[in-house]
Design a protein around this motif. Structure first.
Motif, mmCIF file in Angstrom:
data_model
loop_
_atom_site.group_PDB
_atom_site.id
_atom_site.type_symbol
_atom_site.label_atom_id
_atom_site.label_comp_id
_atom_site.label_asym_id
_atom_site.label_seq_id
_atom_site.Cartn_x
_atom_site.Cartn_y
_atom_site.Cartn_z
ATOM 1 N N ALA A 125 22.754 -2.073 14.509
ATOM 2 C CA ALA A 125 22.327 -0.857 15.195
ATOM 3 C C ALA A 125 22.237 -1.123 16.695
ATOM 4 O O ALA A 125 21.140 -1.319 17.240
ATOM 5 C CB ALA A 125 20.982 -0.373 14.646
ATOM 6 N N PRO A 126 23.374 -1.155 17.401
ATOM 7 C CA PRO A 126 23.328 -1.446 18.841
ATOM 8 C C PRO A 126 22.549 -0.423 19.646
ATOM 9 O O PRO A 126 21.973 -0.754 20.682
ATOM 10 C CB PRO A 126 24.815 -1.472 19.241
ATOM 11 N N VAL A 127 22.498 0.814 19.188
ATOM 12 C CA VAL A 127 21.764 1.824 19.948
ATOM 13 C C VAL A 127 20.279 1.499 19.983
ATOM 14 O O VAL A 127 19.598 1.713 21.002
ATOM 15 C CB VAL A 127 22.020 3.230 19.355
ATOM 16 N N PHE A 128 19.739 0.927 18.898
ATOM 17 C CA PHE A 128 18.325 0.564 18.883
ATOM 18 C C PHE A 128 18.071 -0.684 19.732
ATOM 19 O O PHE A 128 16.968 -0.849 20.283
ATOM 20 C CB PHE A 128 17.849 0.345 17.457
ATOM 21 N N VAL A 129 19.057 -1.577 19.847
ATOM 22 C CA VAL A 129 18.930 -2.704 20.767
ATOM 23 C C VAL A 129 18.780 -2.187 22.192
ATOM 24 O O VAL A 129 17.942 -2.667 22.964
ATOM 25 C CB VAL A 129 20.141 -3.646 20.641
ATOM 26 N N PHE A 130 19.580 -1.203 22.543
ATOM 27 C CA PHE A 130 19.500 -0.613 23.881
ATOM 28 C C PHE A 130 18.146 0.051 24.117
ATOM 29 O O PHE A 130 17.514 -0.146 25.166
ATOM 30 C CB PHE A 130 20.629 0.403 24.056
ATOM 31 N N VAL A 131 17.674 0.829 23.142
ATOM 32 C CA VAL A 131 16.396 1.527 23.289
ATOM 33 C C VAL A 131 15.243 0.530 23.437
ATOM 34 O O VAL A 131 14.382 0.671 24.320
ATOM 35 C CB VAL A 131 16.167 2.461 22.089
ATOM 36 N N LEU A 132 15.220 -0.492 22.587
ATOM 37 C CA LEU A 132 14.133 -1.468 22.640
ATOM 38 C C LEU A 132 14.189 -2.294 23.917
ATOM 39 O O LEU A 132 13.143 -2.630 24.499
ATOM 40 C CB LEU A 132 14.193 -2.377 21.418
ATOM 41 N N LYS A 133 15.372 -2.645 24.386
ATOM 42 C CA LYS A 133 15.470 -3.409 25.631
ATOM 43 C C LYS A 133 14.914 -2.609 26.797
ATOM 44 O O LYS A 133 14.178 -3.143 27.650
ATOM 45 C CB LYS A 133 16.920 -3.792 25.913
ATOM 46 N N ARG A 134 15.269 -1.330 26.858
ATOM 47 C CA ARG A 134 14.726 -0.490 27.937
ATOM 48 C C ARG A 134 13.213 -0.414 27.863
ATOM 49 O O ARG A 134 12.526 -0.407 28.888
ATOM 50 C CB ARG A 134 15.336 0.911 27.844
ATOM 51 N N PHE A 135 12.669 -0.368 26.657
ATOM 52 C CA PHE A 135 11.217 -0.328 26.507
ATOM 53 C C PHE A 135 10.597 -1.661 26.932
ATOM 54 O O PHE A 135 9.587 -1.692 27.632
ATOM 55 C CB PHE A 135 10.853 -0.007 25.061
ATOM 56 N N PHE A 136 11.181 -2.782 26.495
ATOM 57 C CA PHE A 136 10.655 -4.092 26.878
ATOM 58 C C PHE A 136 10.731 -4.308 28.387
ATOM 59 O O PHE A 136 9.858 -4.965 28.970
ATOM 60 C CB PHE A 136 11.419 -5.202 26.155
ATOM 61 N N ASP A 137 11.787 -3.790 29.023
ATOM 62 C CA ASP A 137 11.902 -3.923 30.480
ATOM 63 C C ASP A 137 10.743 -3.251 31.204
ATOM 64 O O ASP A 137 10.368 -3.663 32.309
ATOM 65 C CB ASP A 137 13.224 -3.323 30.966
ATOM 66 N N ALA A 138 10.186 -2.194 30.600
ATOM 67 C CA ALA A 138 9.100 -1.457 31.243
ATOM 68 C C ALA A 138 7.736 -2.107 31.054
ATOM 69 O O ALA A 138 6.770 -1.705 31.697
ATOM 70 C CB ALA A 138 9.059 -0.021 30.709
ATOM 71 N N ILE A 139 7.639 -3.107 30.183
ATOM 72 C CA ILE A 139 6.356 -3.779 29.967
ATOM 73 C C ILE A 139 6.095 -4.731 31.127
ATOM 74 O O ILE A 139 6.930 -5.596 31.425
ATOM 75 C CB ILE A 139 6.351 -4.559 28.639
ATOM 76 N N PRO A 140 4.970 -4.621 31.825
ATOM 77 C CA PRO A 140 4.683 -5.532 32.947
ATOM 78 C C PRO A 140 4.650 -6.986 32.480
ATOM 79 O O PRO A 140 4.078 -7.313 31.439
ATOM 80 C CB PRO A 140 3.313 -5.061 33.441
ATOM 81 N N ARG A 141 5.252 -7.842 33.261
ATOM 82 C CA ARG A 141 5.298 -9.257 32.909
ATOM 83 C C ARG A 141 3.956 -9.952 33.121
ATOM 84 O O ARG A 141 3.798 -11.122 32.741
ATOM 85 C CB ARG A 141 6.378 -9.960 33.722
ATOM 86 N N ASP A 142 3.002 -9.270 33.743
ATOM 87 C CA ASP A 142 1.687 -9.891 33.972
ATOM 88 C C ASP A 142 1.012 -10.256 32.656
ATOM 89 O O ASP A 142 0.325 -11.280 32.563
ATOM 90 C CB ASP A 142 0.784 -8.938 34.768
#
Length: 297
Positions: free
Chosen positions: A171-188
C-alpha cells in the motif's frame, strides 16, 4: 434654599432593546446551505441501500413490476433464507475475517516501518527509493494479477489464507500518508527520549506511535474495508469453496441462480452488513483520524 436631587438616569434605551437580541443565536445562511447539501448528499447515498433492502424482502415476481414500488404487501424473507442456506456463509465470513485481519496488521506494520525510515533516517538514495515507492501508486492493480498468481502458485500458497492476504499488503499510498504525518511530528520529543537512552525502536513505539494514533486508526479502518470488499484477487487465487471469502462465496450463490433480483439484493445486504457494524462501532475514530491528520502545537 431648596435643593433638588437628580433622579437616577434611566437605563440606556438602546441597551434595553439590544438585550433580547443578544440572547438569540442567528443561524448563518451559509451554514444552513451547507447542512442542506449534506442532508441531500446523505439521502442520495442512502437511497440505493434502502432500495436494495426493500427489493430483497419482495417476492421475486414483484421485483420487476412496473411501475416499481418501494413497499410490498407480501413481505418475505425467502431470498435471505435461500442465500443463507445455499452455501457455507459462516465459513466464508470466518475466512474474510481472518484474511482481513492479516492484511490490516501486515499493512500497518510494513507501512509504519517504511514511512518512519523515510521520515527519520538519512541514507544514500533515499529520495530515489521513496520516489520508486510512491510510483507504485500509478501502477493499476490489475496489471499485477498474472505475476502475483504465478508467484503464489510457485510458493504453494493457492487456496491458503496467506495466498489471499500477502498480495494485498502493498500500500504505497499509506506509506506516503504516514510519512507526511511523521514529518509533522516535532523532533524535540524524540531528542528528549534519546537523551534518556531510548533507541530507534523504543522511540517509535513509545513516542511516535502514540502521537500517530488518529492517522493509524484511519489507515487501519480503510485497509480493513478495502480487504473485506476485495473480490477480484480472492476470486482468482481460491478454487476451494471452503476457502472462499464472503464476497466470492455470495457471488457464487447468486450466480448459481442466474439473475434474480431479490436474491442478488439479499446477497448485497448480507455482504455489507459486517462493514456497517464495523463503521458504526468505529465511526468516531474514522472522523478523528481523517480530521486529525496533523499535530496542533
Amino acid at each position: 434654599m431648596a435643593t433638588t436631587t437628580e433622579a437616577p438616569s434611566a437605563p440606556n434605551a438602546d441597551a434595553a432593546t439590544r438585550a433580547p437580541v443578544r440572547g438569540r443565536r442567528r443561524f448563518p445562511v451559509g451554514a444552513a446551505a451547507l447542512y442542506t447539501v449534506a442532508v441531500l448528499a446523505a439521502l442520495a447515498w442512502l437511497t440505493p441501500l434502502l432500495w436494495a433492502f426493500a427489493t430483497s424482502v419482495k417476492p421475486e415476481g414483484e421485483t420487476t413490476a412496473m411501475p416499481p414500488a418501494w413497499l410490498t404487501s407480501n413481505l418475505t424473507w425467502e431470498a435471505y433464507a435461500l442465500v443463507l442456506g445455499g452455501g457455507g456463509i459462516v465459513r466464508w465470513t470466518v475466512n474474510s475475517l481472518i484474511t482481513t485481519v492479516i492484511v490490516t496488521a501486515l499493512t500497518l506494520v510494513l507501512c509504519v516501518l517504511a514511512a518512519y525510515g523515510f521520515s527519520r533516517f538519512d541514507f544514500r538514495g533515499r529520495p530515489w527509493l521513496f520516489a520508486l515507492v510512491i510510483g507504485g501508486i500509478l501502477i493499476p492493480p490489475q496489471v499485477l494479477i498474472v505475476p502475483q498468481f504465478v508467484l503464489m502458485t510457485q510458493m504453494g500458497l493457492v487456496d491458503t489464507y496467506w495466498g489471499i492476504a500477502l498480495p494485498q499488503v502493498v500500500a504505497p499510498v499509506f506509506v506516503f500518508v504516514l510519512k507526511r504525518f511523521f514529518d509533522a511530528i516535532p523532533r524535540d520529543y524524540e531528542d528528549a527520549a534519546r537523551l534518556d537512552g531510548a533507541g530507534p525502536v523504543r522511540i517509535l513505539w513509545n513516542v511516535v506511535l502514540p502521537l500517530s494514533r488518529p492517522v493509524l486508526t484511519a489507515v487501519g479502518i480503510f485497509t480493513f474495508i478495502g480487504a473485506w470488499n476485495n473480490f477480484l484477487w480472492p476470486f482468482i487465487v481460491v478454487n476451494d469453496p471452503q476457502m472462499m471469502t464472503l464476497p466470492v462465496g455470495l457471488g457464487t450463490v447468486t450466480g448459481g441462480y442466474g439473475i434474480q433480483y431479490a436474491r442478488d439484493m439479499a446477497s448485497a445486504v448480507l455482504g455489507a452488513f459486517p462493514l456497517l457494524i464495523v463503521f458504526l462501532l468505529f465511526q468516531r475514530h474514522v472522523v478523528t483520524g481523517v480530521a486529525g491528520a496533523g499535530i496542533k502545537g
